[in-house]
Design an enzyme around this catalytic site. Structure first.
Site: not given
Length: 308
Positions: A114, A159-160, A226, A288
């Site tokens: 990730d 969510h980014w 982010y 994920h």
């Protein structure tokens, strides 16, 4: 640093707590003394504990270093900077490079899941003399993901854009029910399962993630991570792409066959385009969180790749 909670898989590991570039990085280190060094980097919204099911199978063969990324877990954050560069991947990569050198490892292998995979990617570009081999878990190159974004990407990776909104709005919204937000992120991406399904997580690991994210400075660092992705990281990735910079080391690409990356991108094609070295990889039968959903397969892939 307070005594670390016992986590299955970390028996025999030592606490890591060192000053690096003006702040302390914390985590664990262990494995066979004198063995080839392997740096393991976690992603959002977790800590180095992500690797607890994998390290028992790697420890006999490697000297393992598992830090919490700057601002995550128990590692100290840095003061905010313009364009969020304090959480840019170049800054985080410089942290772990300095950490490895402080531990006496001038050349080492790296695996990142990730966000940790994005830090590892930048590390291998910025310090090719240090990185012997690289493994990235369940990501495609950031620039390709952003520039290829469509409505499907926006829905899956919302969510980014949520976390990248100006402070303090995302932080305040997460603070309204921090643990529920954590569970939503950990459950919704686990084995492509319904939101809230956390069976892939050991209770002790989940408790560590819950403990860390309930600190406001950790949530802020995650948001800044982010924000950096859509500002300084994006500019840096575009500059690197324009300059023709590519990964020089051999690369292993692993992703969840029931995850979102495969549904939206061709990971192997994109990483081959980003590399000048040999690239290999495959999908694992999971979502994920490869190191927790498929620890045996993940360890087998990493061990075989880094041992060669």
């Amino acid at each position: 640093m307070s005594d670390m909670s016992p986590i299955p898989g970390f028996e025999g590991f030592e606490p890591l707590d060192l000053p690096v570039q003006g702040r302390r990085l914390r985590g664990r280190t262990g494995g066979r003394a004198g063995a080839p060094p392997l740096l393991l980097l976690h992603g959002f919204p977790q800590t180095h504990v992500l690797w607890h099911r994998v390290v028992p199978m790697l420890a006999p063969h490697f000297r393992l270093v598992l830090p919490d990324l700057r601002g995550y877990g128990d590692s100290e954050p840095a003061p905010d900077e313009p364009q969020h560069t304090q959480m840019g991947k170049r800054a985080l990569a410089a942290d772990v490079l300095a950490l490895m050198r402080q531990l006496g490892h001038e050349r080492f292998a790296v695996a990142g899941h990730d966000r940790g995979g994005r830090v590892a990617h930048r590390l291998a570009l910025d310090a090719p003399e240090a990185v012997t081999k690289l493994a990235v878990l369940d990501i495609a190159p950031t620039l390709d993901m952003i520039e290829g974004a469509d409505w499907r990407f926006g829905r899956a990776y919302y969510h980014w854009f949520f976390l990248a909104q100006p402070a303090p709005e995302p932080e305040r919204m997460i603070a309204a029910d921090t643990v529920r937000y954590l569970h939503r992120k950990l459950g919704g991406w686990g084995a492509a399962s319904p939101s809230g399904h956390l069976s892939h997580l050991h209770p002790a690991a989940l408790a560590e993630y819950e403990r860390a994210i309930q600190r406001p400075e950790v949530v802020h660092a995650m948001c800044e991570d982010y924000r950096a992705a859509l500002t300084c990281d994006l500019e840096l990735d575009r500059a690197s792409r324009a300059a023709g910079d590519k990964l020089a080391c051999d690369l292993l690409v692993l992703w969840g066959g029931r995850g979102i990356v495969q549904a939206l991108f061709d990971p192997m094609a994109l990483w081959r385009a980003a590399s000048s070295g040999r690239v290999q990889g495959e999908a694992l039968d999971c979502g994920h969180y490869l190191p927790e959903e498929q620890p045996e397969a993940t360890a087998a892939q990493l061990g075989a790749f880094f041992a060669r």
